[in-house]
Design an enzyme around this catalytic site. Structure first.
Site, short mmCIF file in Angstrom:
data_model
loop_
_atom_site.label_atom_id
_atom_site.label_comp_id
_atom_site.label_asym_id
_atom_site.label_seq_id
_atom_site.Cartn_x
_atom_site.Cartn_y
_atom_site.Cartn_z
N ARG B 42 -16.43 14.53 12.85
CA ARG B 42 -15.93 13.18 13.18
C ARG B 42 -14.66 13.33 13.99
NH1 ARG B 42 -12.67 9.13 11.00
NH2 ARG B 42 -12.15 10.22 9.08
N SER B 111 -22.45 4.64 5.30
CA SER B 111 -21.24 4.24 4.56
C SER B 111 -21.44 2.88 3.90
CB SER B 111 -20.05 4.13 5.52
OG SER B 111 -19.72 5.39 6.05
N LYS B 142 -8.42 6.98 8.50
CA LYS B 142 -9.38 6.09 9.13
C LYS B 142 -8.75 4.70 9.14
CE LYS B 142 -14.41 5.86 9.26
NZ LYS B 142 -14.64 4.45 9.59
#
Lengths: 215, 215
Positions: B42, B111, B142
């Site tokens: 990511r 998610s 995040k």
């Protein structure tokens, strides 16, 4: 490779500049009625679900006008939406991989900002259909853009390019005729249509300017 | 659907947190030696060319450890790299489309941050392989994350989920045992490994904590 396409007036549709999803659909429709010849969706601030929803709504509209519809960067969104192709930058997935994933009929454009990148792109004939050259002028639209090439730099790129080349970056009604002196195949605009009070009229005026510059 | 996978210690590899491409490769290798059971790449700040280059270097390493390697969000990068699958969020491409593009053998995670999303995910059995539930704690990693669900919220999600569920969000060595009380299938960590002075040792300690919590 795409059988035929027309780079004359290339709308880079930024839905945030337009004012959201619905406003972007209205801008696209109006720009097509005014003579836009290609539509690219570019929404760097958006998640892909929102790209996909907008792409699915735009595709029948571009189809009705016989105009190609491409997605900036995201090959997966292009595949998911059934778009006509992608426009990729130097730091996106390599063009040959985009071609593999999208197949032989997709329309694939590549951004170049200088003569080195233009020379590299010459090796991609058969993979890439057209080049996007710029930014011609500095633009607040794309904060990660390269140094502006200006009209002279654009003219050099257009002369060196083996592929049809559309100019991009800070192009507005007031400088469109200047940019056309560099002999690009057409003009790509963002805010000149996305932020126009009347995008149909703005597209009509730009098309007329482009046509005059070619005579 | 992926034949088998182990969510016990799930490394979300953020190359910027690691300190760049080469540092990320070192972190991944060390974390796998320490017992990481799954690796996700990511890199939200990175362009896709850099994702692809890193993914191509990571894949033989994860393969050598028999551990799946998935890509966050970008189905096109997963296809280009030949990764084992993707992890998608609620605003990324829909799971059924990711499954169509990646095929039946890909590992697909989704998610969820609350019970409504967990209930929606129950309808995706056969499309999605596992859930990532969180954020458990607030995390600077995040910035666009949902409200933290905390341990109680995580326990509710794990109890309601029809799919194996890995906890994520602010999980570190000091709170790992607490999080395991909510009975997730495992723990996903970012900075706890990416910023560890010794990622191999950090992974070993986390694996031991997870094992103890299950007895």
């Amino acid at each position: 490779m795409r059988a035929s396409f027309d780079l004359s007036l290339y709308l880079v549709l930024d839905p945030v500049q337009c004012g959201g999803h619905d406003a972007a659909v209205r801008v696209a429709r109006a720009a097509l009625e005014g003579g836009a010849t290609l539509v690219q969706l570019r929404a760097p601030e958006w998640h892909k679900r929102a790209w996909l929803e907008l792409a699915r709504e735009l595709l029948p509209i571009t189809r009705a006008h016989g105009v190609p519809f491409v997605i900036n960067d995201h090959v997966d969104v292009a595949l998911a939406a059934g778009a006509d192709g992608v426009h990729i930058g130097q730091r996106d997935l390599p063009a040959d991989i985009a071609r593999q994933l999208l197949g032989p009929d997709a329309l694939i454009g590549l951004s170049v900002s200088n003569l080195d990148e233009t020379a590299d792109a010459a090796r991609l004939a058969g993979v890439v259909d057209y080049l996007g050259a710029g930014p011609v002028y500095a633009t607040p639209t794309k904060t990660d853009a390269s140094t502006p090439c200006a009209i002279d730099g654009l003219a050099e790129i257009c002369a060196a390019a083996r592929l049809p080349t559309v100019a991009i970056g800070g192009i507005q009604a007031h400088n469109a005729a200047d940019v056309m002196r560099a002999r690009p195949a057409g003009l790509a605009v963002v805010s000149a249509l996305c932020k126009a009070a009347d995008p149909r009229e703005a597209a009509t005026v730009l098309r007329a300017t482009i046509a005059r510059a070619r005579t």
